[in-house]
Design an enzyme around this catalytic site. Sequence first.
Site, mmCIF file in Angstrom:
data_model
loop_
_atom_site.group_PDB
_atom_site.id
_atom_site.type_symbol
_atom_site.label_atom_id
_atom_site.label_comp_id
_atom_site.label_asym_id
_atom_site.label_seq_id
_atom_site.Cartn_x
_atom_site.Cartn_y
_atom_site.Cartn_z
ATOM 1 N N LYS A 1 42.458 6.584 57.120
ATOM 2 C CA LYS A 1 41.883 7.925 57.173
ATOM 3 C C LYS A 1 40.992 8.039 58.406
ATOM 4 O O LYS A 1 40.273 7.093 58.756
ATOM 5 C CB LYS A 1 41.079 8.163 55.896
ATOM 6 N N SER B 1 39.542 14.799 49.980
ATOM 7 C CA SER B 1 39.675 14.916 51.426
ATOM 8 C C SER B 1 40.647 13.915 52.044
ATOM 9 O O SER B 1 40.958 14.014 53.240
ATOM 10 C CB SER B 1 38.305 14.750 52.083
ATOM 11 N N SER C 1 37.843 12.428 46.230
ATOM 12 C CA SER C 1 38.594 12.524 47.492
ATOM 13 C C SER C 1 39.673 11.466 47.684
ATOM 14 O O SER C 1 40.470 11.562 48.613
ATOM 15 C CB SER C 1 37.624 12.473 48.681
#
Length: 542
Positions: A130, A210, A234
């Site tokens: 990420k 996210s 997330s």
Amino acid sequence: MRTTSMAALTAALAVAPLLAAGVPGHRAVAAEPTASGTGVSSAAAEAALVRGVDLDTVTIPELQEHMRRGSLTSYRLTLAYLRRIEAVDPTVNAVLRTDPTALRQAAASDVRHRLGRTRGPLDGIPVLLKDNIDTRDMPTTAGSLALTGSPPATDAVLVKRLRAAGAVTLGKTNLSEWANFRAAKPTSGWSAVGGQTHNPYVLDRNPCGSSSGSAAALAASLAQVAIGTETDGSIVCPAGMNGVVGLKPSLGLVSQSGIVPISAEQDTAGPMARNVTDTALTLSVITEDGSGNEAGGERARQLRDAATRPGALRGKRIGLWRLPSLGSAVDALMTRTAADLRAAGAHIVEVTPPYQERLAELEFPALLSEFHRDIDAYLTTRDGPQDLTELIEFNRTHPAEQACFAGQELFEQALAAPPTTDPRYRAMRAELRGLSRRSIDETMAEHGLDAIAAPTNPPAWTTDCGRGDDDVIPSSTPAAVAGYPSLSVPAGFVGELPVGLLLMAGEHQDAGLLALGAAVERRLGAWRAPAYLPTLPSGDAH
């Protein structure tokens, strides 16, 4: 040493001509729609086979056995994933960039495999990160144009562990900008740097956030595993909404150093994969004490055992927190899931963990204070804005930051929040910690439970920048605030849209939760590859 380096270089150069379809380090351009309405051709969608290995379903132990026998090499595996990124990702938009050194890393792993000097279960395995996780050789932006200057000076601690374990850092994934902690009504999966990530199952549906790109990339088989981050939901929500597995580990099990923060009191990175086995093996590598002292080594061994020796469901006691607010279709799926687990010998009792309203009242104000403290400290390590005030001004003066939504209400509220030295804040966080732990501990003790289960997510909503997210999803909060582990595994589908089953347990029960999750995964057998549908017929939304 020189012989090994030359062998790695030679192997990397040998595969360079095979990359005519794309160059690592460069992002692919958008694909033209096919006759089916998507940009994924049937040939590309079916190209998940490499040397007879099905990338959709293969596990890390199976890949390592292929590499041990010599029927597959890491550079062939890495090349296959790079080709899939080039062919499929223009439709999904999950991968921000690929690492230009990926093939060299893979070739070096192949040398280690030939010499019998492998470094563990992730040696030669392609991993996506990420883009809020620091990498010294690739940009780390948190999705914001404010951080697109020089890369960080050093890798995040978890990246150092992955590199030391021989994993291939394949690239960086898109995310909800600033991990969804900027606007009051954001759109998950959108960032100014990466644009909008799409749900591979139905492309006009949201991937949640996210860790949107990490989950969508795994659903599309663009890497073997990925790393996400979570403050509250997330990792597990994107995992559930994209039909993959995601673990939010116990707080402190994975180092937070070198990760763009929201709150040191709740933030953690965690592994994501298409199966629980790969999730557990990845955690065994990135865990903070996965190497070194004796206790840390034992914890890593327990995690590896959880990956390779899934537990049994017979006799397990699981509390089902139904959450009917997520809709009748999700509730019906939970009823079927409970029946399936009972048929395998598990005892299912319905529960409602207490204190949820109070947790909802307190969590956000506490996070505002923590974000101001932690983001100011992080920004001083990077080029660009040096504190939250400068970051707010940057967003005001850069129109591209307002392309999907203009708001930065959370930034502005954090700027005005009490400092973390304020007694009011300290009282809030102390109450949060106590109530969240009691909500899980008391529920498990009252019913003699091995775990609590709940729906991870509703069916994915349509992505709409004007409206923002439709994501009141309470199941992740107790474990997130308590710092306890939670694991999402595929539970099934509502129409064409995946729904996950969220399992949570007590403090540092990560290994036991993974073993139970593997048994649940095996029983439910709910995973299926995405179809990349452009949309759903009217009336089939849920």
